[in-house]
Design an enzyme around this catalytic site. Sequence first.
Site, PDB file in Angstrom:
ATOM      1  N   THR A  44       0.827  -1.209   0.000  1.00  0.00           N
ATOM      2  CA  THR A  44       0.000   0.000   0.000  1.00  0.00           C
ATOM      3  C   THR A  44       0.856   1.252   0.000  1.00  0.00           C
ATOM      4  O   THR A  44       0.632   2.183  -0.784  1.00  0.00           O
ATOM      5  CB  THR A  44      -0.921   0.005   1.226  1.00  0.00           C
ATOM      6  OG1 THR A  44      -1.677  -1.197   1.256  1.00  0.00           O
ATOM      7  CG2 THR A  44      -1.852   1.201   1.195  1.00  0.00           C
ATOM      8  N   THR A  45       1.874   1.278   0.867  1.00  0.00           N
ATOM      9  CA  THR A  45       2.753   2.441   0.965  1.00  0.00           C
ATOM     10  C   THR A  45       3.564   2.624  -0.306  1.00  0.00           C
ATOM     11  O   THR A  45       3.996   3.745  -0.618  1.00  0.00           O
ATOM     12  CB  THR A  45       3.670   2.304   2.187  1.00  0.00           C
ATOM     13  OG1 THR A  45       2.865   2.008   3.339  1.00  0.00           O
ATOM     14  CG2 THR A  45       4.452   3.569   2.459  1.00  0.00           C
ATOM     15  N   TYR A 107     -13.356  -4.373  -1.511  1.00  0.00           N
ATOM     16  CA  TYR A 107     -14.435  -3.815  -2.310  1.00  0.00           C
ATOM     17  C   TYR A 107     -15.607  -4.777  -2.474  1.00  0.00           C
ATOM     18  O   TYR A 107     -16.745  -4.421  -2.181  1.00  0.00           O
ATOM     19  CB  TYR A 107     -13.954  -3.330  -3.689  1.00  0.00           C
ATOM     20  CG  TYR A 107     -15.048  -2.589  -4.447  1.00  0.00           C
ATOM     21  CD1 TYR A 107     -15.391  -1.284  -4.121  1.00  0.00           C
ATOM     22  CD2 TYR A 107     -15.751  -3.219  -5.460  1.00  0.00           C
ATOM     23  CE1 TYR A 107     -16.414  -0.623  -4.772  1.00  0.00           C
ATOM     24  CE2 TYR A 107     -16.784  -2.565  -6.116  1.00  0.00           C
ATOM     25  CZ  TYR A 107     -17.111  -1.266  -5.782  1.00  0.00           C
ATOM     26  OH  TYR A 107     -18.131  -0.627  -6.418  1.00  0.00           O
ATOM     27  N   TYR A 133      -2.261 -10.384   5.198  1.00  0.00           N
ATOM     28  CA  TYR A 133      -2.260  -8.967   5.553  1.00  0.00           C
ATOM     29  C   TYR A 133      -3.686  -8.557   5.883  1.00  0.00           C
ATOM     30  O   TYR A 133      -4.525  -8.439   4.991  1.00  0.00           O
ATOM     31  CB  TYR A 133      -1.688  -8.147   4.389  1.00  0.00           C
ATOM     32  CG  TYR A 133      -1.644  -6.648   4.602  1.00  0.00           C
ATOM     33  CD1 TYR A 133      -1.765  -6.073   5.862  1.00  0.00           C
ATOM     34  CD2 TYR A 133      -1.468  -5.802   3.517  1.00  0.00           C
ATOM     35  CE1 TYR A 133      -1.706  -4.694   6.033  1.00  0.00           C
ATOM     36  CE2 TYR A 133      -1.403  -4.421   3.687  1.00  0.00           C
ATOM     37  CZ  TYR A 133      -1.529  -3.883   4.946  1.00  0.00           C
ATOM     38  OH  TYR A 133      -1.479  -2.519   5.121  1.00  0.00           O
ATOM     39  N   ARG A 138      -8.751  -0.524   5.275  1.00  0.00           N
ATOM     40  CA  ARG A 138      -8.621  -0.338   3.829  1.00  0.00           C
ATOM     41  C   ARG A 138      -9.463  -1.335   3.031  1.00  0.00           C
ATOM     42  O   ARG A 138     -10.040  -0.995   2.010  1.00  0.00           O
ATOM     43  CB  ARG A 138      -7.152  -0.452   3.407  1.00  0.00           C
ATOM     44  CG  ARG A 138      -6.310   0.734   3.818  1.00  0.00           C
ATOM     45  CD  ARG A 138      -4.921   0.650   3.200  1.00  0.00           C
ATOM     46  NE  ARG A 138      -4.104   1.793   3.545  1.00  0.00           N
ATOM     47  CZ  ARG A 138      -4.092   2.955   2.892  1.00  0.00           C
ATOM     48  NH1 ARG A 138      -4.868   3.117   1.839  1.00  0.00           N
ATOM     49  NH2 ARG A 138      -3.306   3.938   3.273  1.00  0.00           N
ATOM     50  N   LYS A 163       0.546 -10.006   8.897  1.00  0.00           N
ATOM     51  CA  LYS A 163       0.724  -8.589   9.176  1.00  0.00           C
ATOM     52  C   LYS A 163      -0.627  -8.100   9.665  1.00  0.00           C
ATOM     53  O   LYS A 163      -1.580  -7.999   8.895  1.00  0.00           O
ATOM     54  CB  LYS A 163       1.148  -7.820   7.921  1.00  0.00           C
ATOM     55  CG  LYS A 163       1.239  -6.310   8.151  1.00  0.00           C
ATOM     56  CD  LYS A 163       1.505  -5.536   6.875  1.00  0.00           C
ATOM     57  CE  LYS A 163       1.496  -4.029   7.146  1.00  0.00           C
ATOM     58  NZ  LYS A 163       1.707  -3.238   5.896  1.00  0.00           N
ATOM     59  N   ILE A 205       5.862  -4.594   9.978  1.00  0.00           N
ATOM     60  CA  ILE A 205       5.970  -4.106   8.607  1.00  0.00           C
ATOM     61  C   ILE A 205       5.581  -2.644   8.671  1.00  0.00           C
ATOM     62  O   ILE A 205       4.424  -2.299   8.878  1.00  0.00           O
ATOM     63  CB  ILE A 205       5.105  -4.924   7.641  1.00  0.00           C
ATOM     64  CG1 ILE A 205       5.633  -6.369   7.599  1.00  0.00           C
ATOM     65  CG2 ILE A 205       5.127  -4.306   6.238  1.00  0.00           C
ATOM     66  CD1 ILE A 205       4.881  -7.282   6.651  1.00  0.00           C
TER      67      ILE A 205
END
Length: 293
Positions: A44-45, A107, A133, A138, A163, A205
Amino acid sequence: MFTGSIPALVTPFDDDGAFAEQIYRDFIEWQISEGSSALVPCGTTGEAATLTKEEQFAIVRVCVDQARGRVPVIAGAGSNDTRVARANLLAAKEAGADAALMVPPYYNRPGQEGIFRHFETLAQDAPLPIVLYNVPARTVTDILPDTLARIVQAFPQVFVAVKDASGVITRVSQHRASLGENFCQLSGNDDLALAFNATGGVGCISVSANVAPRLCADFQAACASGDYAKARTLHDRLFPLHTALFTDASPGPVKYAVSKVRPDFPRGLRLPMTWPGEASRHAVDAGLAHAGL
């Protein structure tokens, strides 16, 4: 399989929006020299959502090439389409990654059975170990503890770590109770890493490690050695920075912060992500100063 401070790497883009490969290579060298214990490209980052598949795994390949086996590389490879996620796993393997970081479908919001079936499908002939993750803020979907245990117990050789960015510290204990002491739990929240490690986590992370890799590595080493007095001191030093990096839409604040400590790092973001606002920049400046950076 993974421990310590693991930066979720930002991706440098030049003024035209193109990947700045040499700056990325230099950034990886700095991360390794400062004590980062693994690398996560294209999460994402790293703005994976605005990369084409070709770009994404070309960047993973660059990261693997630059790391040269000195630290493991965990490639961001998730998708809300199970077929695409499976293809991404193969692409990550072909790019040379050591493992893949995989979110549950976002989504389309599957239920817990859909989440299990998604990861069950990925586990069939999985070419790489997978780090689950969980980031409900998100993805909207949340891998509940019973579902995570079901996934890992069904395929223990595939799903080697989590994570956890749920923000629920009690889940560390829940996961230990169901999966044992040796299941690798990594925090996905820098500001909660102290509590996360104290209850059984073994690393993070990290977004902040992009900016403060040595301090984050020292913090994780202190936790691992049981020196929680030192860890708390480092946590307090880093805490204003941890919070400042989320005062505007990420990764805008962290890219601003990196540009302050590494002036050669370009400031480009891909829309719809934008440069952080003035208040966020002031918060980041204050966090950097408090950390001595």
